[in-house]
Scaffold this active site. Structure first.
Site, PDB file in Angstrom:
ATOM      1  N   ARG A   1       0.859  -1.186   0.000  1.00  0.00           N
ATOM      2  CA  ARG A   1       0.000   0.000   0.000  1.00  0.00           C
ATOM      3  C   ARG A   1       0.897   1.237   0.000  1.00  0.00           C
ATOM      4  NH1 ARG A   1      -3.076   2.950   4.743  1.00  0.00           N
ATOM      5  NH2 ARG A   1      -3.876   4.598   3.398  1.00  0.00           N
TER       6      ARG A   1
ATOM      7  N   HIS B   1      -3.003  10.862   0.648  1.00  0.00           N
ATOM      8  CA  HIS B   1      -2.460  10.625   1.990  1.00  0.00           C
ATOM      9  C   HIS B   1      -1.837  11.946   2.467  1.00  0.00           C
ATOM     10  CE1 HIS B   1      -1.015   7.195   4.802  1.00  0.00           C
ATOM     11  NE2 HIS B   1      -0.718   8.320   5.411  1.00  0.00           N
TER      12      HIS B   1
ATOM     13  N   GLU C   1      -7.296   8.271   6.308  1.00  0.00           N
ATOM     14  CA  GLU C   1      -7.634   8.916   7.575  1.00  0.00           C
ATOM     15  C   GLU C   1      -8.119  10.355   7.422  1.00  0.00           C
ATOM     16  OE1 GLU C   1      -4.569   8.475  10.520  1.00  0.00           O
ATOM     17  OE2 GLU C   1      -4.678   6.295  10.450  1.00  0.00           O
TER      18      GLU C   1
ATOM     19  N   GLU D   1      -3.661  -0.375   7.874  1.00  0.00           N
ATOM     20  CA  GLU D   1      -2.500   0.011   8.697  1.00  0.00           C
ATOM     21  C   GLU D   1      -2.678  -0.511  10.108  1.00  0.00           C
ATOM     22  OE1 GLU D   1      -1.583   4.209   9.211  1.00  0.00           O
ATOM     23  OE2 GLU D   1      -1.805   4.559   7.056  1.00  0.00           O
TER      24      GLU D   1
HETATM   25  C1  FCB Z   1      -1.370   6.873  10.631  1.00  0.00           C
HETATM   26  C2  FCB Z   1      -1.011   7.557   9.335  1.00  0.00           C
HETATM   27  C3  FCB Z   1       0.358   7.150   8.836  1.00  0.00           C
HETATM   28  C4  FCB Z   1       1.367   7.077   9.963  1.00  0.00           C
HETATM   29  C5  FCB Z   1       0.857   6.201  11.087  1.00  0.00           C
HETATM   30  C6  FCB Z   1       1.816   6.039  12.234  1.00  0.00           C
HETATM   31  O1  FCB Z   1      -2.331   7.623  11.268  1.00  0.00           O
HETATM   32  O2  FCB Z   1      -1.960   7.217   8.368  1.00  0.00           O
HETATM   33  O3  FCB Z   1       0.729   8.046   7.835  1.00  0.00           O
HETATM   34  O4  FCB Z   1       1.651   8.343  10.413  1.00  0.00           O
HETATM   35  O5  FCB Z   1      -0.337   6.757  11.571  1.00  0.00           O
END
Ligand code: FCB
Length: 504
Positions: A125, A169, A214, A407
């Site tokens: 990803r 992102h 996010e 993630e």
């Molecule tokens: C998430 C983000 C990623 C990274 C991790 C630790 O919230 O999506 O970019 O910063 O945390």
């Protein structure tokens, strides 16, 4: 409203870490204060006592994002992003760090690919930098930028690694921020144009897309708290931005499907199960609201055509909602991505807080991190059950959707020993237990297709600069040499066997 993980991190730093990990899908009672929700005062651990096979075709992956790894911030025609501007503003980032160079992946992507191969990954990803494709956010395509991603995609496919492409992102072209940023409704159309040009170039080879990473986090931290780019502090901007991103999700989804109807499109919100701090009705209500703000603010407008129930008290005018908008936000996402690191404990703010803070009056929710589990170096609580709780809740409430774990990961700053080996046992333990929790949710019916470790390698951790290492591979930022950590070797073994082993 207290919804940011990074903000609540402040309050949990320095708290006592609980030890002890010896349980198999069970829990260990801790001490409790009167009225505290009993579900919270335990340290449930998931420690597999037998090998756990994963379904055939399960994707073992790792995740990165463009700004955090690429560097080359103004090469080959790339435009300025809000993160370039923010990191170049003194005082914004720990140690004055920037992503100007980062892991130099723009030039060293073959090294990254070698890591993925060595770890037997079947999914990668990564994100596309919008200002590499459209330097000023709209208009003509920068061919050199597109070529970079096109080469990467080809190489991944040749290595039998699925490209899972995130379209946004957090690195908005600065020109679009200058035009008002996400609170400006025009951004929905700009986003759809950008997505369309990417899908036109890569859609013949990429079939799995994530529209936004996010959105809750970048809107909260960037427009409300001001600790991330673009550094604004406005509740109204946060609310308006939320609605525009929901419109952009709808428009982006339709733009890709118009070109590639059979591709799969999802989003990757940051999620945390929200447990009430006590059994009181006020805290239970706060937990519902927290769930709405944290977890479903971008899912419900897409999948249900409305904002989460707990938030519908907000006036349409305040959010910038116009007649017909909720039909535009509504799209049948093909999967739900889950980024998950920790749990949230929700409580109701006191009368004085409500009376004195507009946000606490509007969103009567306080969110804190848990205190029972061990902490990672960034201060986040390790709580494998959070993944189980979230996946089972999403499965229940959204009619068993396809889920991708987009993630999960931990910051531990272990470095090489005298022989150059990185013994990051705590990271292996983290992923082992989170994967066991995930397996438990799958055995109860959740349709989970993948797990992506954050991150493939150490990289630029936003406001924390390079002070936090999340990688399965260690990056020496002076030489840019990458070294696979013990956790990366362990993960390689899990991926090749498609089994989570009982013992380390
Ligand atoms: C998430 C983000 C990623 C990274 C991790 C630790 O919230 O999506 O970019 O910063 O945390």
């Amino acid at each position: 409203m207290h919804l940011t993980r990074r903000r609540f991190v402040q309050s949990i730093l320095g708290a006592t870490a609980a030890a002890g990990l010896p349980f198999t899908f069970s829990s260990c009672a801790g001490s409790s204060k009167a009225g505290t929700n009993p579900a919270l005062v335990s340290t449930p651990q998931f420690n597999p006592s037998v090998d756990i096979p994963f379904p055939k075709g399960f994707f073992w992956g790792a995740a990165t994002s463009a700004y955090q790894i690429e560097g080359a911030w103004k090469e080959d025609g790339k435009g300025e992003s809000i993160w370039d501007r923010f990191t170049h503003t003194p005082g914004k980032i720990k140690n004055g760090d920037t992503g100007d160079v980062a892991c130099e992946s723009y030039h060293r992507w073959r090294d990254d690919l070698a890591l993925m191969r060595a770890m037997n990954l079947s999914s990668y990803r990564f994100s596309i930098s919008w200002p590499r494709i459209q330097p000023s956010g709209s208009g003509p395509v920068n061919a050199k930028g597109m070529d970079y991603y096109s080469r990467l995609v080809d190489a991944l496919l040749e290595a039998h690694i699925r490209p899972l492409v995130t379209l946004y992102h957090w690195d908005l072209p600065q020109a679009l921020e200058d035009a008002g940023g996400w609170p400006n409704r025009d951004l929905a159309a700009h986003f759809a144009d950008y997505v369309q040009v990417v899908a036109q170039s890569l859609g013949d080879r990429v079939s799995d897309w994530i529209l936004f990473n996010e959105p809750d986090a970048f809107l909260d931290l960037g427009y409300l708290e001001g600790t991330h780019a673009p550094g604004r502090k406005s509740l109204l901007d946060f609310l308006r931005g939320t609605h525009v991103v929901n419109l952009a999700q709808g428009a982006g989804f339709r733009a890709i499907k118009a070109i590639r109807p059979n591709c799969r499109i999802g989003i990757a919100p940051s999620m945390s199960p929200c447990d009430p701090a006590t059994d009181s009705e006020a805290d239970k209500l706060a937990a519902d609201r927290a769930h709405g703000v944290m977890n479903t603010l971008f899912l419900d407008p897409a999948l249900r055509g409305r904002y989460p129930d707990a938030l519908t008290f907000l006036p349409n005018r305040t959010m910038g909602i116009k007649p017909g908008d909720m039909e535009k936000t509504r799209v049948p996402l093909d999967f739900i991505g889950i980024n998950l690191y920790y749990r949230v404990i929700a409580s109701s703010p006191g009368v004085i807080e409500r009376a004195t803070h507009l946000q606490d009056w509007l969103f009567p929710v306080k969110m804190d991190g848990g205190q029972q589990g061990p902490k990672t170096d960034i201060g986040w609580e390790v709580w494998p059950k959070a993944l189980y709780d979230m996946v089972t809740r999403i499965t229940r409430e959204y009619n068993r959707p396809a889920i991708e774990i987009t993630e999960s990961g931990c910051a531990y700053n272990d470095g090489p020993d005298s022989s150059g080996v990185i013994h990051d046992t705590r990271r292996t333990t983290y992923h082992r237990e989170y994967l066991a929790a995930l397996a438990q949710s799958m055995s109860e019916g959740a349709d989970v297709r993948s797990y992506h470790v954050w991150s493939l390698m150490d990289n630029f951790e936003w406001a924390e600069g390079y002070s936090q290492r999340f990688g399965l591979a260690y990056v020496d930022y002076k030489t840019q040499q990458r070294t696979i950590k013990d956790s990366g070797r362990w993960y390689a073994d899990v991926a090749s066997r498609n089994v989570l082993p009982a013992s380390l």
